[in-house]
Motif scaffolding. Structure first.
Motif, PDB file in Angstrom:
ATOM      1  N   VAL A  17       0.839  -1.203   0.000  1.00 48.41           N
ATOM      2  CA  VAL A  17       0.000   0.000   0.000  1.00 48.41           C
ATOM      3  C   VAL A  17       0.873   1.252   0.000  1.00 48.41           C
ATOM      4  O   VAL A  17       0.594   2.225  -0.728  1.00 48.41           O
ATOM      5  CB  VAL A  17      -0.957  -0.005   1.208  1.00 48.41           C
ATOM      6  CG1 VAL A  17      -1.668   1.346   1.340  1.00 48.41           C
ATOM      7  CG2 VAL A  17      -1.987  -1.127   1.065  1.00 48.41           C
ATOM      8  N   ASP A  18       1.929   1.240   0.802  1.00 46.70           N
ATOM      9  CA  ASP A  18       2.840   2.393   0.832  1.00 46.70           C
ATOM     10  C   ASP A  18       3.488   2.607  -0.540  1.00 46.70           C
ATOM     11  O   ASP A  18       3.651   3.743  -0.990  1.00 46.70           O
ATOM     12  CB  ASP A  18       3.928   2.167   1.890  1.00 46.70           C
ATOM     13  CG  ASP A  18       3.388   2.281   3.306  1.00 46.70           C
ATOM     14  OD1 ASP A  18       2.309   2.880   3.481  1.00 46.70           O
ATOM     15  OD2 ASP A  18       4.043   1.760   4.240  1.00 46.70           O
ATOM     16  N   ALA A  19       3.875   1.512  -1.189  1.00 38.42           N
ATOM     17  CA  ALA A  19       4.496   1.621  -2.512  1.00 38.42           C
ATOM     18  C   ALA A  19       3.513   2.179  -3.529  1.00 38.42           C
ATOM     19  O   ALA A  19       3.868   3.031  -4.361  1.00 38.42           O
ATOM     20  CB  ALA A  19       5.011   0.256  -2.959  1.00 38.42           C
ATOM     21  N   ILE A  20       2.266   1.722  -3.478  1.00 38.35           N
ATOM     22  CA  ILE A  20       1.236   2.210  -4.404  1.00 38.35           C
ATOM     23  C   ILE A  20       0.978   3.689  -4.162  1.00 38.35           C
ATOM     24  O   ILE A  20       0.801   4.473  -5.104  1.00 38.35           O
ATOM     25  CB  ILE A  20      -0.054   1.374  -4.248  1.00 38.35           C
ATOM     26  CG1 ILE A  20       0.200  -0.062  -4.723  1.00 38.35           C
ATOM     27  CG2 ILE A  20      -1.210   2.002  -5.035  1.00 38.35           C
ATOM     28  CD1 ILE A  20      -0.903  -1.039  -4.370  1.00 38.35           C
ATOM     29  N   ALA A  21       0.971   4.107  -2.906  1.00 37.75           N
ATOM     30  CA  ALA A  21       0.756   5.522  -2.577  1.00 37.75           C
ATOM     31  C   ALA A  21       1.878   6.391  -3.138  1.00 37.75           C
ATOM     32  O   ALA A  21       1.653   7.552  -3.526  1.00 37.75           O
ATOM     33  CB  ALA A  21       0.669   5.688  -1.060  1.00 37.75           C
ATOM     34  N   ALA A  22       3.084   5.831  -3.213  1.00 41.65           N
ATOM     35  CA  ALA A  22       4.224   6.587  -3.725  1.00 41.65           C
ATOM     36  C   ALA A  22       4.273   6.599  -5.248  1.00 41.65           C
ATOM     37  O   ALA A  22       5.070   7.343  -5.836  1.00 41.65           O
ATOM     38  CB  ALA A  22       5.524   6.002  -3.168  1.00 41.65           C
ATOM     39  N   GLY A  23       3.450   5.778  -5.898  1.00 41.65           N
ATOM     40  CA  GLY A  23       3.407   5.747  -7.350  1.00 41.65           C
ATOM     41  C   GLY A  23       2.690   6.964  -7.906  1.00 41.65           C
ATOM     42  O   GLY A  23       2.316   7.886  -7.177  1.00 41.65           O
ATOM     43  N   HIS A  24       2.472   6.971  -9.220  1.00 43.57           N
ATOM     44  CA  HIS A  24       1.835   8.138  -9.835  1.00 43.57           C
ATOM     45  C   HIS A  24       0.908   7.703 -10.969  1.00 43.57           C
ATOM     46  O   HIS A  24       1.092   6.659 -11.574  1.00 43.57           O
ATOM     47  CB  HIS A  24       2.897   9.109 -10.378  1.00 43.57           C
ATOM     48  CG  HIS A  24       3.851   8.470 -11.348  1.00 43.57           C
ATOM     49  ND1 HIS A  24       3.600   8.381 -12.696  1.00 43.57           N
ATOM     50  CD2 HIS A  24       5.060   7.872 -11.165  1.00 43.57           C
ATOM     51  CE1 HIS A  24       4.597   7.773 -13.307  1.00 43.57           C
ATOM     52  NE2 HIS A  24       5.505   7.452 -12.404  1.00 43.57           N
ATOM     53  N   GLY A  25      -0.079   8.530 -11.225  1.00 43.60           N
ATOM     54  CA  GLY A  25      -1.004   8.279 -12.332  1.00 43.60           C
ATOM     55  C   GLY A  25      -2.130   7.328 -11.980  1.00 43.60           C
ATOM     56  O   GLY A  25      -2.322   6.951 -10.821  1.00 43.60           O
TER      57      GLY A  25
END
Length: 398
Positions: A17-25
């Motif tokens: 979830v943290d990684a997805i939050a740091a993603g974009h678009g």
């Protein structure tokens, strides 16, 4: 081929979830069920991809709550393919979008010849996407590596497809149309449970008499209860054809039922006492079903010429008019206006057959603003022409 694995612990889930939050678009989302294998329509695998984050394969039964992921992606655009197939099982675990881009629906609006994900990816991106595991039992654990690779590809290319398709929608002047359709998909209310779901039993039309219908109902309910208890697709226990065959054979004893060759299925003999009890219940109940329940379902169009000739003329004229419009727009006529909506307004039109009245009638039936704008006038004109068409007179017998 990259090594894929399923995230099935809370700790790894929260890291994802943290990684997805740091993603974009936009966020590509897909779900795999076990339709045809399990009773429930729950998700057994949820795939998520976001640029800058990567691909994540989640095990919903093991993870439980997806509240943290929902909080991160709720207000982002979700990219799904055939969203109507996945939204229910995603919402069941707490994942519900506010804004989507549906690549299957977008493909229909663009008039693509084939709108399955594999075909869309190949046409828009030039990449061949194998779809050999689409009907697999996704409740299987552990999931084979080849299945996981298939599941990952379902979301890995979705955002690229979305970007290409978005450009095509803008160029064709259909961007606003697509946005209305996507919003309507998100806002569509959940389907209410069927009042008498047993009437969906395949082959029931061949069963005659209220008493036999009661037996069919009892058998269906017994099978449904067992399927729910075992979380198994009902048809895998005893298929519909076997239940109907048992009703029509009218066996006198459980032994006769067991000896009936047409009564097959993996639970047909091991649960013979259950099925016989259901038959006896149906034969003795005082709560007999009506032969033909009252519904608001319209008769099939093939019978309209006899039952409602004027409606038949209206429907045929409007169909022809909308087919022409759909061809000009380069989209299937059923996406221009649903066949059910057209049938209902043709069967019971407003008193005045002008465009404004037709528009109001279509709006009441749930048509979107862009559909009202494009279809009201052609339908009104078609209805007027149909009313001015003289009835066909039968030639006298010689």
């Amino acid at each position: 081929m990259a090594d894929r694995h399923v995230i099935d612990t809370r700790e790894e889930y929260l890291e994802a979830v943290d990684a997805i939050a740091a993603g974009h678009g936009p966020v590509a989302v897909d779900a795999e069920r076990a339709s045809g294998y399990r009773y429930s329509q729950r998700a057994y695998l949820i795939q998520v991809f976001r640029r800058g984050a990567g691909i994540f394969l989640f095990d919903p039964p093991a993870i439980g709550s997806f509240d943290e992921l929902q909080a991160v992606i709720r207000d982002e655009e979700w990219v799904l393919h055939a969203a109507s197939q996945d939204l229910a099982c995603l919402r069941e675990v707490g994942l519900s979008p506010t804004h989507i881009f549906d690549t299957e629906l977008g493909g229909r609006l663009l008039g693509l010849a084939r709108v399955g994900l594999g075909a869309v990816v190949e046409e828009l991106l030039g990449i061949h996407l194998a779809k050999e595991h689409s009907a697999a039992d996704w409740s299987t654990r552990p999931l084979p590596e080849s299945w996981l690779e298939y599941a990952a590809l379902d979301v890995e290319l979705l955002v690229d497809v979305r970007d290409t398709m978005d450009e095509m929608l803008v160029e064709s002047g259909k961007k606003q149309i697509a946005e209305q359709e996507f919003d309507a998909e998100v806002q569509k209310p959940e389907r209410a449970p069927r009042h008498e779901p047993w009437r969906r039993l395949s082959g029931l039309h061949s069963v005659r008499g209220a008493r036999n219908l009661a037996v069919a109902r009892s058998l269906w309910e017994a099978r449904d209860a067992l399927a729910r208890e075992l979380d198994t697709a009902p048809g895998r226990l005893v298929p519909d054809t076997s239940l109907v065959a048992a009703v029509k054979a009218e066996p006198k004893t459980s032994s006769q039922l067991a000896s009936l060759r047409a009564f097959s299925g993996r639970a047909s003999r091991t649960e013979i006492d259950r099925w016989w009890a259901a038959i006896e219940e149906g034969r003795t109940t005082t709560d007999l079903p009506v032969l033909r329940p009252q519904t608001d379902t319209l008769p099939p169009p093939r019978s309209w010429s006899e039952r409602n000739p004027e409606a038949d003329l209206r429907l045929k004229a409007a169909r022809a008019a909308l087919t022409t419009v759909a061809e000009e727009l380069g989209m299937p006529v059923e996406n221009l206006l649903t066949p059910e909506t057209l049938r209902r307004v043709a069967w019971e039109p407003p008193a005045e057959l002008d465009a404004a009245s037709i528009r109001s009638a279509l709006e009441a039936l749930g048509a979107r603003p862009w559909q009202l704008e494009i279809t009201s006038e052609p339908i009104a004109t078609a209805f007027v022409e149909a009313h001015n068409t003289p009835p066909v007179e039968e030639s006298p017998e010689s």
